[in-house]
Design an enzyme around this catalytic site. Structure first.
Site, PDB file in Angstrom:
ATOM      1  N   CYS A 115       0.829  -1.217   0.000  1.00  0.00           N
ATOM      2  CA  CYS A 115       0.000   0.000   0.000  1.00  0.00           C
ATOM      3  C   CYS A 115       0.858   1.259   0.000  1.00  0.00           C
ATOM      4  O   CYS A 115       0.498   2.259  -0.630  1.00  0.00           O
ATOM      5  CB  CYS A 115      -0.905   0.021   1.229  1.00  0.00           C
ATOM      6  SG  CYS A 115      -2.391  -0.975   1.076  1.00  0.00           S
ATOM      7  N   CYS A 198      -8.370  -2.949  -3.688  1.00  0.00           N
ATOM      8  CA  CYS A 198      -7.759  -3.788  -4.713  1.00  0.00           C
ATOM      9  C   CYS A 198      -8.351  -5.193  -4.631  1.00  0.00           C
ATOM     10  O   CYS A 198      -8.732  -5.658  -3.549  1.00  0.00           O
ATOM     11  CB  CYS A 198      -6.249  -3.857  -4.505  1.00  0.00           C
ATOM     12  SG  CYS A 198      -5.431  -2.260  -4.701  1.00  0.00           S
ATOM     13  N   CYS A 201      -7.343  -7.912  -2.007  1.00  0.00           N
ATOM     14  CA  CYS A 201      -7.463  -7.478  -0.608  1.00  0.00           C
ATOM     15  C   CYS A 201      -8.884  -7.088  -0.237  1.00  0.00           C
ATOM     16  O   CYS A 201      -9.097  -6.418   0.775  1.00  0.00           O
ATOM     17  CB  CYS A 201      -6.526  -6.295  -0.366  1.00  0.00           C
ATOM     18  SG  CYS A 201      -4.837  -6.644  -0.832  1.00  0.00           S
ATOM     19  N   CYS A 225      -5.059   1.736   4.331  1.00  0.00           N
ATOM     20  CA  CYS A 225      -3.967   1.631   3.357  1.00  0.00           C
ATOM     21  C   CYS A 225      -2.817   2.544   3.731  1.00  0.00           C
ATOM     22  O   CYS A 225      -1.693   2.339   3.293  1.00  0.00           O
ATOM     23  CB  CYS A 225      -4.468   1.955   1.955  1.00  0.00           C
ATOM     24  SG  CYS A 225      -4.919   3.673   1.725  1.00  0.00           S
TER      25      CYS A 225
HETATM   26  S1  SF4 Z   1      -4.887  -2.859  -1.203  1.00  0.00           S
HETATM   27 FE1  SF4 Z   1      -3.691  -4.779  -1.434  1.00  0.00          FE
HETATM   28  S2  SF4 Z   1      -3.003  -4.883  -3.596  1.00  0.00           S
HETATM   29 FE2  SF4 Z   1      -3.750  -2.796  -3.168  1.00  0.00          FE
HETATM   30  S3  SF4 Z   1      -1.914  -1.641  -2.705  1.00  0.00           S
HETATM   31 FE3  SF4 Z   1      -2.759  -2.347  -0.719  1.00  0.00          FE
HETATM   32  S4  SF4 Z   1      -1.836  -4.374  -0.288  1.00  0.00           S
HETATM   33 FE4  SF4 Z   1      -1.394  -3.828  -2.455  1.00  0.00          FE
END
Ligand code: SF4
Length: 235
Positions: A115, A198, A201, A225
């Protein structure tokens, strides 16, 4: 308007104000900030229900208000299509992303780092590139355990005001607003998602905690995040 300052004030206002009072308060917060910051006021649009509600509120205050979207290589195709539709509708939305090389499945082994690279750093770049002095978010204090400690107006970074104009809204009031205003939303909500991120996740959840479907199975479950918790002005 008196600005809420304490956690107790925030919690009581969430319950005391009715829907119309909350909408009027949100519009007034954005209008006051727009008068103070002009073009330095920019909306962060994550393409979720809260963001599109705030974007609609901001457009009611002034059609000139700009926004930015931070996207990642892991966004679901539905979100990417919705983003393209929103940018076509509002060319004043700028898109930021990171092409940094990351290890396979970093979202599992190091979601905070993932993130940081894919969301926090591009957000910092958006704020710097667009000359932002006040960024407007769709953060709400009833979303989950990590969101109770925010205020409507904050200055956690020097020379950068953060405005959370729908901080006091319930999830139901967001949907009420979007329905009344006929605001288009990400089609993934029709599948049952309540909080979007995302693809790797984000899961559908029936948990009372709206963000419980985020980062399931990791230390970050139901968390953040980082754009709301880390410094955004590092220079
Ligand atoms: S939500 Fe998941 S895939 Fe997206 S940036 Fe964060 S850890 Fe990475």
């Amino acid at each position: 308007m008196s600005l809420v300052q304490t956690e107790e004030n925030v919690a009581s206002l969430v319950e005391q104000l009715n829907f119309k009072q909350k909408v009027d308060r949100s519009l007034s917060l954005i209008e006051t900030a727009w008068r103070a910051h002009g073009d330095g006021l920019v909306v962060a649009n994550s393409l979720g229900k809260d963001s599109v509600a705030v974007w609609d509120l901001a457009k009611r205050v002034s059609p000139k208000i700009r926004g930015f979207i931070v996207t990642t290589r892991f966004k679901p195709p539905e979100t990417v299509r919705f983003m393209e539709e929103e940018v076509a509708r509002y060319p004043e939305l700028q898109v930021f992303r990171s092409d940094a090389a990351i290890s396979d499945r970093l979202y599992e082994t190091g979601p905070d780092r993932c993130c940081e690279l894919l969301k926090v750093i591009p957000t910092r770049r958006a704020i710097e590139t667009m000359g932002v002095t006040c960024w407007v978010t769709g953060l709400r204090c009833t979303e989950g355990r990590t969101r109770v400690d925010f205020r409507e107006v904050e200055e956690r970074d020097r020379d950068l005001v953060k405005l959370n104009p729908i901080l006091l809204w319930h999830e139901r009031e967001v949907w009420q607003y979007l329905a009344i205003r006929r605001v288009p939303v990400n089609p993934l909500y029709a599948e049952g998602y309540r909080s979007l991120g995302c693809a790797p996740c984000t899961r559908i959840t029936t948990d009372p905690n709206e963000r419980a479907g985020r980062w399931v199975g990791t230390s970050k479950c139901g968390g953040e995040c980082g754009i709301h918790t880390q410094p955004l002005k590092t220079g």
